[in-house]
Motif scaffolding. Sequence first.
Motif, PDB file in Angstrom:
ATOM      1  N   ALA A   6       0.813  -1.207   0.000  1.00 41.97           N
ATOM      2  CA  ALA A   6       0.000   0.000   0.000  1.00 41.97           C
ATOM      3  C   ALA A   6       0.851   1.263   0.000  1.00 41.97           C
ATOM      4  O   ALA A   6       0.445   2.287  -0.503  1.00 41.97           O
ATOM      5  CB  ALA A   6      -0.936  -0.009   1.202  1.00 41.97           C
ATOM      6  N   VAL A   7       2.028   1.192   0.537  1.00 38.05           N
ATOM      7  CA  VAL A   7       2.878   2.370   0.653  1.00 38.05           C
ATOM      8  C   VAL A   7       3.378   2.866  -0.701  1.00 38.05           C
ATOM      9  O   VAL A   7       3.748   4.020  -0.839  1.00 38.05           O
ATOM     10  CB  VAL A   7       4.040   2.076   1.619  1.00 38.05           C
ATOM     11  CG1 VAL A   7       5.090   1.213   0.970  1.00 38.05           C
ATOM     12  CG2 VAL A   7       4.639   3.349   2.145  1.00 38.05           C
ATOM     13  N   LEU A   8       3.368   2.038  -1.713  1.00 37.28           N
ATOM     14  CA  LEU A   8       3.851   2.469  -3.027  1.00 37.28           C
ATOM     15  C   LEU A   8       3.091   3.673  -3.559  1.00 37.28           C
ATOM     16  O   LEU A   8       3.654   4.495  -4.255  1.00 37.28           O
ATOM     17  CB  LEU A   8       3.763   1.322  -4.032  1.00 37.28           C
ATOM     18  CG  LEU A   8       4.766   0.196  -3.847  1.00 37.28           C
ATOM     19  CD1 LEU A   8       4.529  -0.892  -4.874  1.00 37.28           C
ATOM     20  CD2 LEU A   8       6.172   0.715  -3.964  1.00 37.28           C
ATOM     21  N   GLU A   9       1.822   3.796  -3.232  1.00 33.95           N
ATOM     22  CA  GLU A   9       1.039   4.936  -3.714  1.00 33.95           C
ATOM     23  C   GLU A   9       1.668   6.261  -3.295  1.00 33.95           C
ATOM     24  O   GLU A   9       1.619   7.222  -4.030  1.00 33.95           O
ATOM     25  CB  GLU A   9      -0.399   4.859  -3.190  1.00 33.95           C
ATOM     26  CG  GLU A   9      -1.217   3.753  -3.809  1.00 33.95           C
ATOM     27  CD  GLU A   9      -1.440   3.943  -5.293  1.00 33.95           C
ATOM     28  OE1 GLU A   9      -1.677   5.082  -5.738  1.00 33.95           O
ATOM     29  OE2 GLU A   9      -1.363   2.934  -6.013  1.00 33.95           O
ATOM     30  N   THR A  10       2.245   6.323  -2.123  1.00 30.76           N
ATOM     31  CA  THR A  10       2.803   7.592  -1.641  1.00 30.76           C
ATOM     32  C   THR A  10       4.289   7.734  -1.904  1.00 30.76           C
ATOM     33  O   THR A  10       4.797   8.850  -1.878  1.00 30.76           O
ATOM     34  CB  THR A  10       2.549   7.750  -0.129  1.00 30.76           C
ATOM     35  OG1 THR A  10       3.155   6.659   0.552  1.00 30.76           O
ATOM     36  CG2 THR A  10       1.075   7.827   0.182  1.00 30.76           C
ATOM     37  N   SER A  11       4.991   6.645  -2.137  1.00 31.17           N
ATOM     38  CA  SER A  11       6.445   6.771  -2.245  1.00 31.17           C
ATOM     39  C   SER A  11       7.024   6.436  -3.608  1.00 31.17           C
ATOM     40  O   SER A  11       8.181   6.724  -3.846  1.00 31.17           O
ATOM     41  CB  SER A  11       7.118   5.900  -1.184  1.00 31.17           C
ATOM     42  OG  SER A  11       6.888   4.544  -1.433  1.00 31.17           O
ATOM     43  N   LEU A  12       6.256   5.861  -4.489  1.00 30.97           N
ATOM     44  CA  LEU A  12       6.818   5.435  -5.765  1.00 30.97           C
ATOM     45  C   LEU A  12       7.365   6.608  -6.580  1.00 30.97           C
ATOM     46  O   LEU A  12       8.504   6.578  -7.037  1.00 30.97           O
ATOM     47  CB  LEU A  12       5.773   4.660  -6.576  1.00 30.97           C
ATOM     48  CG  LEU A  12       6.300   3.926  -7.790  1.00 30.97           C
ATOM     49  CD1 LEU A  12       7.346   2.902  -7.393  1.00 30.97           C
ATOM     50  CD2 LEU A  12       5.165   3.251  -8.532  1.00 30.97           C
ATOM     51  N   GLY A  13       6.586   7.670  -6.752  1.00 31.58           N
ATOM     52  CA  GLY A  13       7.037   8.830  -7.531  1.00 31.58           C
ATOM     53  C   GLY A  13       8.264   9.502  -6.940  1.00 31.58           C
ATOM     54  O   GLY A  13       9.268   9.696  -7.641  1.00 31.58           O
ATOM     55  N   ASP A  48       1.157  13.407  -9.668  1.00 31.95           N
ATOM     56  CA  ASP A  48      -0.070  13.752 -10.386  1.00 31.95           C
ATOM     57  C   ASP A  48      -0.720  12.537 -11.030  1.00 31.95           C
ATOM     58  O   ASP A  48      -1.893  12.583 -11.395  1.00 31.95           O
ATOM     59  CB  ASP A  48       0.215  14.802 -11.462  1.00 31.95           C
ATOM     60  CG  ASP A  48       0.556  16.162 -10.867  1.00 31.95           C
ATOM     61  OD1 ASP A  48       0.198  16.389  -9.685  1.00 31.95           O
ATOM     62  OD2 ASP A  48       1.177  16.981 -11.564  1.00 31.95           O
ATOM     63  N   ALA A  49       0.049  11.460 -11.203  1.00 30.59           N
ATOM     64  CA  ALA A  49      -0.477  10.219 -11.782  1.00 30.59           C
ATOM     65  C   ALA A  49       0.275   9.049 -11.153  1.00 30.59           C
ATOM     66  O   ALA A  49       1.372   9.217 -10.617  1.00 30.59           O
ATOM     67  CB  ALA A  49      -0.289  10.218 -13.302  1.00 30.59           C
ATOM     68  N   GLN A  50      -0.340   7.899 -11.211  1.00 28.68           N
ATOM     69  CA  GLN A  50       0.278   6.671 -10.718  1.00 28.68           C
ATOM     70  C   GLN A  50       0.484   5.727 -11.898  1.00 28.68           C
ATOM     71  O   GLN A  50      -0.376   5.640 -12.777  1.00 28.68           O
ATOM     72  CB  GLN A  50      -0.619   5.990  -9.679  1.00 28.68           C
ATOM     73  CG  GLN A  50      -0.763   6.760  -8.387  1.00 28.68           C
ATOM     74  CD  GLN A  50       0.535   6.822  -7.612  1.00 28.68           C
ATOM     75  OE1 GLN A  50       1.286   5.870  -7.562  1.00 28.68           O
ATOM     76  NE2 GLN A  50       0.794   7.963  -7.003  1.00 28.68           N
ATOM     77  N   PRO A  51       1.592   5.011 -11.928  1.00 33.03           N
ATOM     78  CA  PRO A  51       1.804   4.052 -13.012  1.00 33.03           C
ATOM     79  C   PRO A  51       0.802   2.909 -12.928  1.00 33.03           C
ATOM     80  O   PRO A  51       0.357   2.535 -11.844  1.00 33.03           O
ATOM     81  CB  PRO A  51       3.232   3.548 -12.780  1.00 33.03           C
ATOM     82  CG  PRO A  51       3.628   4.020 -11.434  1.00 33.03           C
ATOM     83  CD  PRO A  51       2.699   5.077 -10.998  1.00 33.03           C
TER      84      PRO A  51
END
Length: 188
Positions: A6-13, A48-51
């Motif tokens: 779940a943390v990828l949503e906030t840290s991936l970018g 602004d977007a998620q992969p």
Amino acid sequence: MPTETAVLETSLGPSLRRWRVLNRIKQETLARDLGVSQSRISRWESGDAQPNGADRLKITQLLRARPETAADRALLDLVTQASMPVHLVCDLTHRLLAASPARTVNWRIPTSELMDRPLWRFASESIRTVEHQLSEHGWFEPLGPDVVYETERAEFAELTIPQSRIRISRLPLSDGRFARLVRDEPAA
């Protein structure tokens, strides 16, 4: 083995941007390597977007910590032999890379069953809250600070997270990817 949490949503970018800048790779070059547009890389990095699923998997594979060099293995050894409660995880996926005996004293399953698996499912509410605020603490900046916080006790079938004061440090591995050192702070 799951590679996403779940943390990828906030840290991936932010993680992608930091990795790219530290490795001196332009957005255009990364976009070409991933088969996407430069503007898409920019939108991912800014949040602004998620992969999508396939692109997310490529980025996760690119950024996940792989301690492979002698220096990285020495870090794993230091963590494994530490006398204080400490563990090392991939900063992006929270996969367990190493843990000290003092950390595993509260684990009811062998460390081997958790090794190379994400620990995110064991995050207490405090840990989840801090995780989603890492950008506000400057975590993804080139010289990001340690983050110190209090966590409450959390019980799981596999392990217990004791109430404690935690210090997390973001450490670059030899290949430019990041691991997170998680230490209990001594009582004041």
